[in-house]
Write a protein that holds these residues in place. Sequence first.
Motif, PDB file in Angstrom:
ATOM      1  N   LEU A   1       0.839  -1.204   0.000  1.00 54.57           N
ATOM      2  CA  LEU A   1       0.000   0.000   0.000  1.00 54.57           C
ATOM      3  C   LEU A   1       0.871   1.249   0.000  1.00 54.57           C
ATOM      4  CD1 LEU A   1      -2.738   1.403   0.179  1.00 54.57           C
ATOM      5  CD2 LEU A   1      -2.644   1.125   2.670  1.00 54.57           C
ATOM      6  N   VAL A   2       1.879   1.278   0.860  1.00 52.62           N
ATOM      7  CA  VAL A   2       2.779   2.432   0.925  1.00 52.62           C
ATOM      8  C   VAL A   2       3.525   2.587  -0.396  1.00 52.62           C
ATOM      9  CG1 VAL A   2       4.841   3.365   2.025  1.00 52.62           C
ATOM     10  CG2 VAL A   2       3.021   2.367   3.421  1.00 52.62           C
ATOM     11  N   ARG A   3       4.018   1.476  -0.954  1.00 52.00           N
ATOM     12  CA  ARG A   3       4.746   1.546  -2.223  1.00 52.00           C
ATOM     13  C   ARG A   3       3.857   2.070  -3.343  1.00 52.00           C
ATOM     14  NH1 ARG A   3       7.839  -4.334  -2.216  1.00 52.00           N
ATOM     15  NH2 ARG A   3       9.401  -3.846  -0.613  1.00 52.00           N
ATOM     16  N   SER A   4       2.620   1.580  -3.405  1.00 55.31           N
ATOM     17  CA  SER A   4       1.717   2.002  -4.477  1.00 55.31           C
ATOM     18  C   SER A   4       1.356   3.478  -4.344  1.00 55.31           C
ATOM     19  CB  SER A   4       0.448   1.144  -4.455  1.00 55.31           C
ATOM     20  OG  SER A   4       0.737  -0.211  -4.728  1.00 55.31           O
ATOM     21  N   VAL A   5       1.078   3.926  -3.127  1.00 55.67           N
ATOM     22  CA  VAL A   5       0.736   5.330  -2.917  1.00 55.67           C
ATOM     23  C   VAL A   5       1.918   6.230  -3.277  1.00 55.67           C
ATOM     24  CG1 VAL A   5       0.163   7.051  -1.170  1.00 55.67           C
ATOM     25  CG2 VAL A   5      -1.026   4.855  -1.184  1.00 55.67           C
ATOM     26  N   LEU A   6       3.121   5.819  -2.875  1.00 54.10           N
ATOM     27  CA  LEU A   6       4.308   6.610  -3.211  1.00 54.10           C
ATOM     28  C   LEU A   6       4.516   6.665  -4.724  1.00 54.10           C
ATOM     29  CD1 LEU A   6       6.888   5.575  -0.448  1.00 54.10           C
ATOM     30  CD2 LEU A   6       5.753   7.786  -0.731  1.00 54.10           C
ATOM     31  N   LEU A   7       4.256   5.578  -5.414  1.00 54.16           N
ATOM     32  CA  LEU A   7       4.395   5.577  -6.874  1.00 54.16           C
ATOM     33  C   LEU A   7       3.399   6.541  -7.513  1.00 54.16           C
ATOM     34  CD1 LEU A   7       5.009   1.830  -7.826  1.00 54.16           C
ATOM     35  CD2 LEU A   7       6.537   3.767  -8.262  1.00 54.16           C
ATOM     36  N   VAL A   8       2.168   6.559  -6.977  1.00 50.29           N
ATOM     37  CA  VAL A   8       1.162   7.477  -7.512  1.00 50.29           C
ATOM     38  C   VAL A   8       1.598   8.919  -7.286  1.00 50.29           C
ATOM     39  CG1 VAL A   8      -1.219   8.280  -7.316  1.00 50.29           C
ATOM     40  CG2 VAL A   8      -0.721   5.835  -7.222  1.00 50.29           C
TER      41      VAL A   8
END
Length: 344
Positions: A81-88
Amino acid sequence: MPEITSVDVERMTSALFIEPGVRSPSFTKFWTLLVLAALIASAGVVGDSTATVIGAMIVAPLMTPILGSALAFVLVDRTHLVRSVLLVLCGSAAVVAVGYLVGWVAAPPDDFAGNSQVAARISPHLIDLVAALATGTAGAFALARTDVSDALPGVAIAISLVPPLAVTGLLLDVHRYHDAGQSALLFGTNVAAIIATGIAVFLAYRVRAAAAAAGRHVGRLRGRGLALVGALLVLVAVPLTVGTLSVTHDRQLAADAGPVARRWADGHGWEVEAVSARDGKVEITVVGLPPAPDPEGLRAALDGAGAGDAPLLLHVLGGDSLLCPAHGGQCKAAHTATVPNPAS
């Protein structure tokens, strides 16, 4: 509704969870396609080319981490979740930066005032949220069902992710900060809708149970998290509602001002070429032979028709543009069509 199997869960996680590192194929693919999509979108907006902008939508990979955030939320997988949000977030900033650089090189003299691609993305309304909710649902549904995965390119075209970010960067370069904020709001609306509908679809397909059966760790899904997602939708819905009400008011204002302006122009042997309203200000263009008609009469007629609160910008073809403040103020020459609201 067909059930999601453990095989489907592995397929979905491998498609949506982008692993970090320059040696990760999904990571390098994401950033390469994102930069290319940003360049294509920025060039398409500068050139006012719909086909080019659509090409950027197809190439853009931002849908992957956004839906990845929804899947990680459902599985309560905090790492992804953290990785995906940071990518966005980082990907969005990168697209804005590319748009800014392209604007620095190729911004037109009119600062995109006549650009249809820009105009289409700086007035988000509630209907945009409705479209984003439907598109996000279609994207999550196509991902969950292998038999409809061919619909994903159409979903990519329908949802507007990279183009509004590119427009934001371009408008920041020409100091149109309010409009840049509006295009950023359109992007935020689409992101919120994709995440919310993605969560709903994944829950409906019982992804959590299938992931647990596959041996994946599935955390406890709390109501506070779902409430936060709902609050996010409400947060973007508020300015969209305000924008929708403003557009509705402007349309009614223009509809009321049109007949008044035509009667006034006919009385002077002139013709009304255009009537519009924006942000509560009426703009009327008239054409005819000299002498120019008295603008004070039009101002008085609008006041009598209930439009006294609306400033008037009168364009006289072959003469000066005249600005008539609200409540019967004295009309003065306006040397540009973009003027401050005298009622503010």
